[in-house]
Design an enzyme around this catalytic site. Structure first.
Site, PDB file in Angstrom:
ATOM      1  N   THR A   1      -3.076  -8.811  -9.843  1.00  0.00           N
ATOM      2  CA  THR A   1      -3.605  -7.584 -10.417  1.00  0.00           C
ATOM      3  C   THR A   1      -3.467  -7.650 -11.930  1.00  0.00           C
ATOM      4  O   THR A   1      -2.777  -8.509 -12.464  1.00  0.00           O
ATOM      5  CB  THR A   1      -2.800  -6.369  -9.893  1.00  0.00           C
ATOM      6  OG1 THR A   1      -2.112  -6.730  -8.699  1.00  0.00           O
ATOM      7  CG2 THR A   1      -3.695  -5.192  -9.592  1.00  0.00           C
TER       8      THR A   1
ATOM      9  N   THR B   1      -7.899  -5.112  -9.823  1.00  0.00           N
ATOM     10  CA  THR B   1      -7.484  -6.263  -9.022  1.00  0.00           C
ATOM     11  C   THR B   1      -8.681  -6.985  -8.424  1.00  0.00           C
ATOM     12  O   THR B   1      -9.714  -6.370  -8.158  1.00  0.00           O
ATOM     13  CB  THR B   1      -6.537  -5.837  -7.882  1.00  0.00           C
ATOM     14  OG1 THR B   1      -6.103  -7.000  -7.173  1.00  0.00           O
ATOM     15  CG2 THR B   1      -7.216  -4.886  -6.917  1.00  0.00           C
TER      16      THR B   1
ATOM     17  N   GLU C   1     -10.634  -8.494  -1.589  1.00  0.00           N
ATOM     18  CA  GLU C   1      -9.900  -7.244  -1.351  1.00  0.00           C
ATOM     19  C   GLU C   1      -9.767  -6.874   0.116  1.00  0.00           C
ATOM     20  O   GLU C   1      -8.945  -6.030   0.486  1.00  0.00           O
ATOM     21  CB  GLU C   1     -10.598  -6.116  -2.114  1.00  0.00           C
ATOM     22  CG  GLU C   1      -9.712  -4.932  -2.413  1.00  0.00           C
ATOM     23  CD  GLU C   1      -8.586  -5.288  -3.363  1.00  0.00           C
ATOM     24  OE1 GLU C   1      -7.523  -4.669  -3.248  1.00  0.00           O
ATOM     25  OE2 GLU C   1      -8.764  -6.168  -4.220  1.00  0.00           O
TER      26      GLU C   1
ATOM     27  N   SER D   1      -1.828  -0.953  -3.413  1.00  0.00           N
ATOM     28  CA  SER D   1      -0.519  -0.578  -3.950  1.00  0.00           C
ATOM     29  C   SER D   1      -0.596  -0.266  -5.436  1.00  0.00           C
ATOM     30  O   SER D   1       0.441  -0.104  -6.085  1.00  0.00           O
ATOM     31  CB  SER D   1       0.481  -1.712  -3.725  1.00  0.00           C
ATOM     32  OG  SER D   1       0.633  -1.984  -2.365  1.00  0.00           O
TER      33      SER D   1
END
Length: 410
Positions: free
Chosen positions: A232, A250, A269, A297
């Site tokens: 990220t 990210t 992803e 997250s």
């Protein structure tokens, strides 16, 4: 400026060169990806100046057409072609998927901590909820008096994190698809009850289970199973007008899907979804579904006091992002560290029971004591990339020394 860097070039950093070398075999399997990162079969070396005219052209097209430049037209066609013809693992992306995509604006999630409101990104990101739960439980203890070197502080933070991650795995997903007890998870009475489990023990909790937050749906859910890879980037900005931005982005894995088109990598992803849809016949909230957004997250955070921002912070790091950000906030608000000290301090992160302690730092001095408290401990590298700005009478920036980031002002 971004198109200028792409066109004129930049020097490959030591860290970037190391990442390319470590992934050279997989990068070398994909034609355009190999040509850029492993030209002639040789990984790019530190100090090499690389340019990217294709990407500069894409950025200029975006400046003209905004998001439409990506979601329809020639660039979209090239993205779809690259996915559908990916060597070894072709995908099913269609032009309609890109054309139908819509950005969704969602309300922030805020949790009170030490007379401040810690606000961040709500579902489907778990960052603000899980980080807020950690802080909400830790707020029932006098961490300032205990101090940063006290193993008792880390027992409290570690078990608060374990309890929060148990709730995360059970309840958190895209709220457009799964009813979520968002308010119940950060309710003060609920967090007080969860914190009492930590208070009663004096040692690490033997077992941790999801709680039962109050919500307006009755639903039986199973625990999540997802990979979540730590690749990220984050930036924190405060401008001359007082506007504050905390932004995390990210592509999931270090080089995403390793599919390279028009000068940029496509993301990977989907690994943020649970790879299982059910467990023993019980549905998993974060299961993959058409049109659904995966749980993340990411924890871009703005801390407010009396309605005004006093701290802007966030980090890369996969699911450890939550622990990195919560720890830095505690370091700043409870332990009196300035933002540079807070982002540079050694990491101790507990998500699912094992305490990750940052190798080669003073945190290793706590390993024996944490073990005696009942924790399983793993000493390892913890590659955060915290960026923070504190806002008082003047601005102070802090950049994580573990990455290439800097604090810069004018």
């Amino acid at each position: 400026p971004a198109s200028g860097y792409a066109e004129q070039g930049f020097a490959v950093s030591e860290r970037m060169a190391s990442s390319i070398e470590g992934d050279a075999e997989r990068l070398g399997r994909c034609g355009a990806t190999a040509d850029y990162f492993v030209p002639g079969g040789v990984p790019l070396a530190a100090g090499t100046t690389i340019t990217n005219q294709d990407y500069a052209d894409v950025l200029r097209q975006m400046a003209l057409d905004c998001a439409d430049a990506i979601y329809c037209g020639p660039i979209a066609e090239d993205i779809v072609s690259a996915v559908r013809n990916a060597e070894g693992n072709p995908g099913l992306l269609a032009l309609e998927d890109l054309a139908n995509y819509r950005v969704v604006e969602r309300p922030a999630v805020c949790v009170e901590y030490r007379q401040t409101d810690v606000c961040g990104m709500g579902p489907p990101s778990s960052g603000a909820l899980t980080g807020g739960q950690i802080l909400g439980m830790a707020g029932h203890f006098d961490l300032a008096a205990l101090g940063a070197e006290n193993p008792e502080s880390w027992r409290i933070i570690g078990d608060a994190s374990r309890l929060a991650f148990a709730d995360r795995g059970r309840y958190m997903a895209d709220s457009d698809f799964v009813p979520m007890p968002t308010n119940g998870l950060v309710d003060q009475m609920y967090l007080e009850g969860r914190a009492s489990q930590i208070e009663d023990t004096g040692t690490a909790l033997e077992t941790v289970a999801p709680g039962q937050p109050e919500w307006d749906h009755a639903m039986l859910l199973a625990d999540d199973q997802s990979i979540e890879l730590p690749s990220t980037s984050h930036i924190s900005i405060v401008d001359s007008y007082g506007n504050a931005l905390s932004m995390t982005t990210t592509i999931e894995n270090g080089f995403g899907s390793r599919v390279f088109v028009r000068g940029f990598l496509l993301n990977n992803e989907l690994t943020d979804f649970s790879f299982r849809t059910h467990s023993d016949g019980i549905p998993i909230a974060n299961r993959i579904e058409p049109g659904k957004r995966p749980r993340s997250s990411m924890a871009p955070t703005i801390v407010m006091e009396d309605g005004a921002p006093v701290l802007v912070i966030g980090s890369p790091g996969g699911s450890r992002i939550i622990g990195y950000v919560a720890q830095a906030i505690i370091a700043h608000l409870d332990w009196g560290m300035d933002v540079q000290q807070a982002v540079a301090m050694p990491h101790l992160v507990n998500r699912f029971g094992t305490y990750d302690v940052e190798e080669g730092t003073s945190a290793e001095g706590l390993v024996e004591q944490l073990t005696l408290l009942g924790f399983e401990v793993n000493t390892r590298g913890l590659n955060s990339g915290l960026h923070a700005i504190s806002i008082n009478e003047q601005l102070q920036g802090g950049a994580d020394p573990r990455r290439e980031g800097i604090a810069l002002g004018e």
